[in-house]
Design a protein around this motif. Structure first.
Motif, PDB file in Angstrom:
ATOM      1  N   GLN A 169     -68.681 180.429   8.563  1.00 40.65           N
ATOM      2  CA  GLN A 169     -69.106 180.648   9.933  1.00 40.65           C
ATOM      3  C   GLN A 169     -70.472 179.996  10.204  1.00 40.65           C
ATOM      4  N   ARG A 170     -70.795 179.882  11.470  1.00 42.61           N
ATOM      5  CA  ARG A 170     -72.108 179.368  11.865  1.00 42.61           C
ATOM      6  C   ARG A 170     -73.189 180.317  11.338  1.00 42.61           C
ATOM      7  N   THR A 171     -74.308 179.734  10.882  1.00 41.49           N
ATOM      8  CA  THR A 171     -75.344 180.521  10.221  1.00 41.49           C
ATOM      9  C   THR A 171     -76.691 180.374  10.920  1.00 41.49           C
ATOM     10  N   CYS A 203     -76.809 174.730   7.156  1.00 45.01           N
ATOM     11  CA  CYS A 203     -75.696 173.872   7.563  1.00 45.01           C
ATOM     12  C   CYS A 203     -74.759 173.501   6.411  1.00 45.01           C
ATOM     13  N   ASN A 204     -75.294 173.347   5.205  1.00 47.20           N
ATOM     14  CA  ASN A 204     -74.455 172.957   4.062  1.00 47.20           C
ATOM     15  C   ASN A 204     -73.888 174.140   3.293  1.00 47.20           C
ATOM     16  N   GLU A 233     -81.281 177.560  13.401  1.00 45.41           N
ATOM     17  CA  GLU A 233     -79.918 177.757  13.901  1.00 45.41           C
ATOM     18  C   GLU A 233     -79.067 176.525  13.613  1.00 45.41           C
ATOM     19  N   ALA A 234     -77.968 176.691  12.903  1.00 46.12           N
ATOM     20  CA  ALA A 234     -77.054 175.576  12.656  1.00 46.12           C
ATOM     21  C   ALA A 234     -76.566 175.024  13.990  1.00 46.12           C
ATOM     22  N   ALA A 235     -76.762 173.721  14.208  1.00 45.22           N
ATOM     23  CA  ALA A 235     -76.365 173.091  15.468  1.00 45.22           C
ATOM     24  C   ALA A 235     -75.177 172.154  15.283  1.00 45.22           C
ATOM     25  N   THR A 247     -77.717 169.120  11.612  1.00 43.89           N
ATOM     26  CA  THR A 247     -78.857 169.324  12.496  1.00 43.89           C
ATOM     27  C   THR A 247     -79.010 170.808  12.811  1.00 43.89           C
ATOM     28  N   THR A 248     -80.239 171.205  13.114  1.00 41.34           N
ATOM     29  CA  THR A 248     -80.518 172.589  13.496  1.00 41.34           C
ATOM     30  C   THR A 248     -81.424 172.614  14.709  1.00 41.34           C
TER      31      THR A 248
END
Length: 286
Positions: A169-171, A203-204, A233-235, A247-248
């Motif tokens: 999920q997005r982190t 992101c990774n 924020e993970a973008a 990118t964040t």
């Protein structure tokens, strides 16, 4: 808590101070190596201390991580590449000393931009309704990071248990940077770089852990952050053939102030599984 202490016993051949890594600089990737935030922080500190001038603000920091930094005496070497009326550019090498040999482990470029009034006219920005980041309510003196994961209804579920957020999920991350050097408070610029390096983490990081290691970092700043904590924020995240780009968005308590970007390379043989390693103590504090 700090990444480095000053070696009071001497300097390098150019007269630069030597810094000794502390346990907070240790990496989980391999024994005897340093983590990315520590290396980035030392370069950012040198650029700001040696090349910033009143009226100019650090607007972009880019660092290429040439090789794994080791747990050995470390120094910085800086130079001014451009000294313009609106833009100044400084370059800093992070060098280490192994068996009497000097090794450059990273090279950074910091762009300082002259402050001025915004130009006339209106431009698109994300409205407050489009911003999903809402930091957790936490004690401002709490040194440990908070991790957030998107839930089915679109809200963010926060906790300080890294293992609970190991998924696809997005982190989000709500973090507080340690000092670069013992006895110093990190500047707002240093904190931006230290927290921005977490672009690679948020992101990774996937369902099996983190298996991409970043070989660079870029942090672009429209302003410097306020307050002790920074939100990451993970973008975006794209991975193909063992190469990832991520990118964040970077936030403080007042809203977004910048963005981060990293390029990652597969390091699957050394995957860090946060459900299996001790993420307390030194790692969480750093």
């Amino acid at each position: 808590m700090a990444f480095f202490s000053v070696d009071s016993g001497g300097t390098d051949s150019t007269g630069q101070s030597l810094f000794l890594p502390t346990r907070y600089a240790a990496s989980l990737w391999a024994p005897g190596t340093l983590n990315g935030p520590a290396v980035c922080a030392l370069a950012a500190r040198a650029a700001e201390r040696d090349h910033s001038v009143p009226g100019f603000r650090p607007a972009r920091f880019t660092i290429d991580l040439f090789r794994a930094a080791r747990d050995v005496p470390t120094a910085t070497r800086g130079r001014l590449l451009r000294n313009g009326g609106r833009i100044k550019v400084a370059e800093v090498d992070v060098v280490q000393f192994v068996d009497d040999t000097e090794v450059t482990v990273a090279r950074s470029t910091t762009v300082f931009v002259k402050e001025a009034a915004n130009p006339p006219g209106e431009r698109w920005e994300r409205s407050p309704e489009m911003i999903e980041f809402r930091p957790p309510e936490t004690d401002s003196d709490d040194p440990l990071p908070w991790f957030g994961t998107a839930t089915a209804d679109g809200t963010i579920e926060w906790s300080q248990d890294m293992g609970a957020h190991q998924n696809a999920q997005r982190t989000w991350l709500w973090t507080r940077a340690v000092s670069t050097v013992v006895g110093e408070r990190p500047s707002s610029f240093e904190r931006s770089v230290i927290s921005g390096e977490s672009t690679s983490l948020v992101c990774n990081w996937g369902s099996e852990g983190i298996a991409f290691i970043n070989c660079d970092l870029t942090v672009a700043l429209s302003r410097l952050p306020v307050g002790p904590r920074i939100g990451v924020e993970a973008a975006s995240h794209v991975e193909v053939d063992g190469i990832s780009t991520s990118t964040t968005n970077l936030y403080d308590s007042d809203g977004q102030f910048g963005v981060g970007m990293v390029t990652g390379v597969s390091n699957a043989a050394a995957t860090i599984d946060f459900t299996a390693v001790d993420t307390g103590g030194r790692y969480s504090e750093a």
